[in-house]
Design an enzyme around this catalytic site. Structure first.
Site, PDB file in Angstrom:
ATOM      1  N   ALA A 257       0.838  -1.196   0.000  1.00  0.00           N
ATOM      2  CA  ALA A 257       0.000   0.000   0.000  1.00  0.00           C
ATOM      3  C   ALA A 257       0.873   1.246   0.000  1.00  0.00           C
ATOM      4  O   ALA A 257       2.044   1.213   0.350  1.00  0.00           O
ATOM      5  CB  ALA A 257      -0.916   0.007   1.221  1.00  0.00           C
ATOM      6  N   CYS A 258       0.271   2.354  -0.404  1.00  0.00           N
ATOM      7  CA  CYS A 258       0.931   3.659  -0.315  1.00  0.00           C
ATOM      8  C   CYS A 258      -0.178   4.695  -0.186  1.00  0.00           C
ATOM      9  O   CYS A 258      -1.218   4.415   0.407  1.00  0.00           O
ATOM     10  CB  CYS A 258       1.837   3.910  -1.525  1.00  0.00           C
ATOM     11  SG  CYS A 258       0.982   3.924  -3.118  1.00  0.00           S
ATOM     12  N   GLY A 259       0.011   5.872  -0.736  1.00  0.00           N
ATOM     13  CA  GLY A 259      -1.023   6.888  -0.640  1.00  0.00           C
ATOM     14  C   GLY A 259      -2.186   6.645  -1.580  1.00  0.00           C
ATOM     15  O   GLY A 259      -3.341   6.565  -1.164  1.00  0.00           O
TER      16      GLY A 259
END
Length: 300
Positions: A257-259
């Site tokens: 995951a990230c932004g």
């Protein structure tokens, strides 16, 4: 015939006439209001391609490359910055980029990290729609130019292709309900954001969110710098070591995951090259902050 996940610029220059190149460059811009987007551009690719143009692409791109525009290939929702179309609709857009079934598609980005996050996002997207004849140009536009590749300005004149996807690969996509946030230690949940974002030194970016923290409890910090340098992806052996150092191995359940799902795609690609099966959480921090802020409960 299987193709390499990541190809070097010299190879692309030498095989230029045998590949279909897409410029996947994307420069951050605020999300358009989902209702406005739906009314103006949702599944209206002719209108979108006329109005949602990318200045960087027009300034310079690889000769003959069409622009894989993130603001058209995806659409915004309240939960996701880049929501995914169904296979038929996505195919309609890719046809407009001149892609034919069977083409070896090369995607590239530009700028920081060799443009690998954006290129990887485009690569992951093709794989999500079941298309495997796709590779990332390591190092992006700058590396291609250093290899004496030809570039142009303006817009490439592209004839329509016959690309068609009939299915999607759910095995590489994680949705909010799929992730055991109440027992995240039971999987390997990799947070690909920078250290400043991970510890909360940089604000989360959603001031209206009810989140009490900036990350999920038991998330593993695995920033982009583990697999990418300034000029593109690191060697496979270096990436192998980076995953091993974090205790990530073949057979683990891995979610990245990230932004908003871009940097995570680069980690996903590096993992795949290292033989590690992973999923990209498309909603990322954007969805958590807006829909499930209780999971963002850790900081520092």
């Amino acid at each position: 015939m299987a193709v390499e996940m990541i190809v070097e610029p010299k190879w692309v220059v030498q095989n230029f006439g045998n590949v279909r190149i897409l410029d996947a460059s994307w420069i951050y811009k605020p999300k358009m209001d989902p209702a406005e987007y739906k009314a103006k551009y949702f599944n209206k690719f002719g209108v979108a391609m006329n109005e949602l143009k990318n200045a960087e692409y027009f300034a310079e791109h690889i000769n003959g490359a069409a622009h894989f525009n993130f603001d058209i290939a995806y659409y915004p929702t309240e939960e996701e910055r880049f929501a995914l179309y169904d296979a038929e609709t996505f195919s309609a857009y890719i046809k407009r980029l001149g892609v034919f079934n069977g083409d070896h598609v090369i995607v590239y980005g530009r700028g920081k990290d060799g443009g690998m996050p954006a290129a990887s996002r485009a690569y992951w997207t093709f794989r999500y729609y079941g298309y495997t004849q796709v590779s990332v140009l390591n190092g992006g536009l700058d590396a291609f130019k250093l290899a004496q590749g030809v570039v142009q300005s303006g817009e490439s004149m592209i004839s329509s292709g016959n690309f068609e996807s009939k299915t999607t690969d759910a095995s590489i996509l994680a949705k909010l309900a799929d992730i055991p946030f109440d027992n995240l230690a039971s999987i390997k949940y990799l947070d690909a954001r920078s250290k400043e974002e991970f510890i909360g030194k940089t604000p989360i970016g959603y001031p209206d969110s009810k989140a009490t923290g900036v990350r999920c409890k038991d998330a593993i910090h695995f920033p982009l710098t583990e697999v990418c340098g300034a000029k593109g992806f690191k060697k496979k052996t270096d990436c192998d070591q980076a995953f091993a150092a974090k205790g990530i191995k073949t057979g683990d359940t891995v979610v990245v995951a990230c932004g908003i799902g871009i940097s995570a795609s680069a980690i996903w690609l590096a993992a795949a090259r290292s033989g590690i099966v992973a999923k990209v959480y498309n909603g990322g921090i954007h969805e958590l902050a807006n829909k499930a802020p209780q999971h963002l409960n850790t900081k520092g």
